[in-house]
Design a protein around this motif. Structure first.
Motif, mmCIF file in Angstrom:
data_model
loop_
_atom_site.group_PDB
_atom_site.id
_atom_site.type_symbol
_atom_site.label_atom_id
_atom_site.label_comp_id
_atom_site.label_asym_id
_atom_site.label_seq_id
_atom_site.Cartn_x
_atom_site.Cartn_y
_atom_site.Cartn_z
ATOM 1 N N ASP A 78 45.685 -73.423 41.027
ATOM 2 C CA ASP A 78 45.384 -74.626 41.802
ATOM 3 C C ASP A 78 44.376 -75.505 41.067
ATOM 4 O O ASP A 78 44.484 -76.735 41.087
ATOM 5 N N ARG B 255 46.106 -77.458 38.343
ATOM 6 C CA ARG B 255 46.883 -78.559 38.909
ATOM 7 C C ARG B 255 45.991 -79.715 39.323
ATOM 8 O O ARG B 255 46.285 -80.889 39.045
ATOM 9 N N ARG B 256 44.862 -79.411 39.965
ATOM 10 C CA ARG B 256 43.951 -80.449 40.434
ATOM 11 C C ARG B 256 43.346 -81.221 39.271
ATOM 12 O O ARG B 256 43.207 -82.447 39.328
ATOM 13 N N ASP C 5 45.956 -83.561 37.783
ATOM 14 C CA ASP C 5 46.230 -84.701 38.660
ATOM 15 C C ASP C 5 45.127 -85.764 38.589
ATOM 16 O O ASP C 5 45.386 -86.951 38.838
ATOM 17 N N ALA C 6 43.902 -85.334 38.264
ATOM 18 C CA ALA C 6 42.751 -86.253 38.295
ATOM 19 C C ALA C 6 42.594 -87.086 37.032
ATOM 20 O O ALA C 6 41.739 -87.971 36.987
ATOM 21 N N ASN D 74 35.866 -76.404 40.607
ATOM 22 C CA ASN D 74 37.298 -76.704 40.610
ATOM 23 C C ASN D 74 38.139 -75.455 40.829
ATOM 24 O O ASN D 74 39.225 -75.520 41.413
#
Length: 344
Positions: free
Chosen positions: A18, A21-22, A25-26, A144
């Motif tokens: 996760d 992925r985060r 995406d940022a 994160n």
């Protein structure tokens, strides 16, 4: 596992997939991030322009610039060249827009502060900024990865302060002052590089999966070389700047102590105000009042200042043009008291 091991263990608290992925995406500069960057630029520029710490902190919190920087650290740690190119491209775009737009703001802003302390504070990076950026980045990558996220990323955004240096560089560009532009850009680079290094270290320690099979062995040598070059380029100058800052602070403390403990030397009084110059070494200008400053009084002041670590070449004495004396009674239009005594 002992008590310390149980307390510090991260097992069960992290979600690497996760987190990856985060972070990915940022990195993108599109959609909401475009507008958020615009708002952050305005907030930071206005805050710097009016010396408002609260507004500057707001700009730090909403700025999306941290996204591609952390993405670069992730891409290096996982040997993902596609992610690295995308993160670098988006970071360069964000930085360019921030500097140009803030420069335009300062070109049209009618406000010019005599002492822009918040702008000046972002022109002299030191080793302390390196420490803040590295440990802020370490806290950021751990946050994160945490399953239950809190407010750590907000704290990291405030501590590492990425948007204000960019807008300070914009001020330097708008006013053609190299000190502001290059000093602020150097601070931004220090923050960025050591956030990247901290992210890279976190990615390796937390065992993020590599993007390509067999890439790790081929890329490890390159990563080590890049890391060492960055350390030399950024840590050494920042250490020099930190040493200079400490010496400046110690010198001012010596001056302050000298003035506090020496109101009068010889036949002159020493005023409490002073000016410190750093352009050509450290020097302090001190103002004296009273009788005309003689060579004897000058030597006494120099000898006394030396006891506080202030050398003769660092001391500039200035005689005030206003010398004070107790006015005579006749100057005030009052009679001599002896004339009021009967029989006199």
């Amino acid at each position: 596992m002992g008590i310390l091991g149980r307390i510090t263990s991260l097992r069960g608290y992290l979600d690497i997939q996760d987190a990856s992925r985060r972070i990915k995406d940022a990195i993108w500069f599109r959609g909401p991030n475009v507008w958020i960057l615009a708002f952050a630029i305005v907030l930071a520029s206005v805050g710097l322009n009016v010396n408002s710490v609260a507004v500057i902190i707001g700009a730090m919190l909403v700025s999306p610039v941290m996204g591609p920087i952390v993405g670069i650290g992730l891409s290096i740690g996982t040997y993902d060249t596609r992610l690295l190119r995308a993160a670098l491209r988006n970071l360069i775009l964000m930085v360019t827009i921030a500097v140009v737009v803030s420069a335009l703001y300062f070109l049209i802003s009618p406000l010019r502060l005599y002492n822009p302390s918040e702008l000046l504070a972002r022109t002299s990076p030191t080793i302390y900024d390196v420490i803040i950026a590295f440990f802020g980045g370490a806290a950021g990558i751990l946050e994160n990865c945490r399953k239950e996220r809190g407010t750590v990323l907000s704290g990291v955004a405030i501590a590492t302060a990425l948007m204000p240096p960019l807008c300070t560089a914009g001020f330097g560009l708008a006013t053609l002052q190299g000190k502001f532009f290059f000093g602020a850009m150097y601070l931004f680079l220090i923050n960025s590089v050591f956030i990247i290094l901290a992210t890279y270290a976190g990615v390796k320690l937390l065992r993020f999966p590599s993007a390509a099979e067999g890439a790790e062995k081929a890329s490890s040598t390159t990563s080590k070389i890049i890391t060492r070059v960055l350390l030399v380029l950024f840590i050494i100058p920042s250490i020099v700047s930190a040493v200079s800052m400490v010496k400046d602070n110690n010198f001012e403390q010596d001056v302050r102590k000298f003035l506090d403990e020496n109101e009068k030397i010889g036949n002159v009084f020493i005023l409490d105000n002073y000016r410190i110059f750093k352009d050509d070494g450290r020097k302090v200008e001190i103002t004296v009042i009273g009788d005309q400053l003689t060579e004897t009084d000058r030597q006494k002041i120099i000898e006394e200042a030396a006891r506080y670590g202030i050398e003769e070449g660092q001391l500039v004495l200035r005689q005030s043009i206003y010398s004070w004396r107790m006015p005579a009674l006749e100057d005030l239009g009052m009679p001599d008291p002896s004339s009021l005594i009967p029989g006199r």
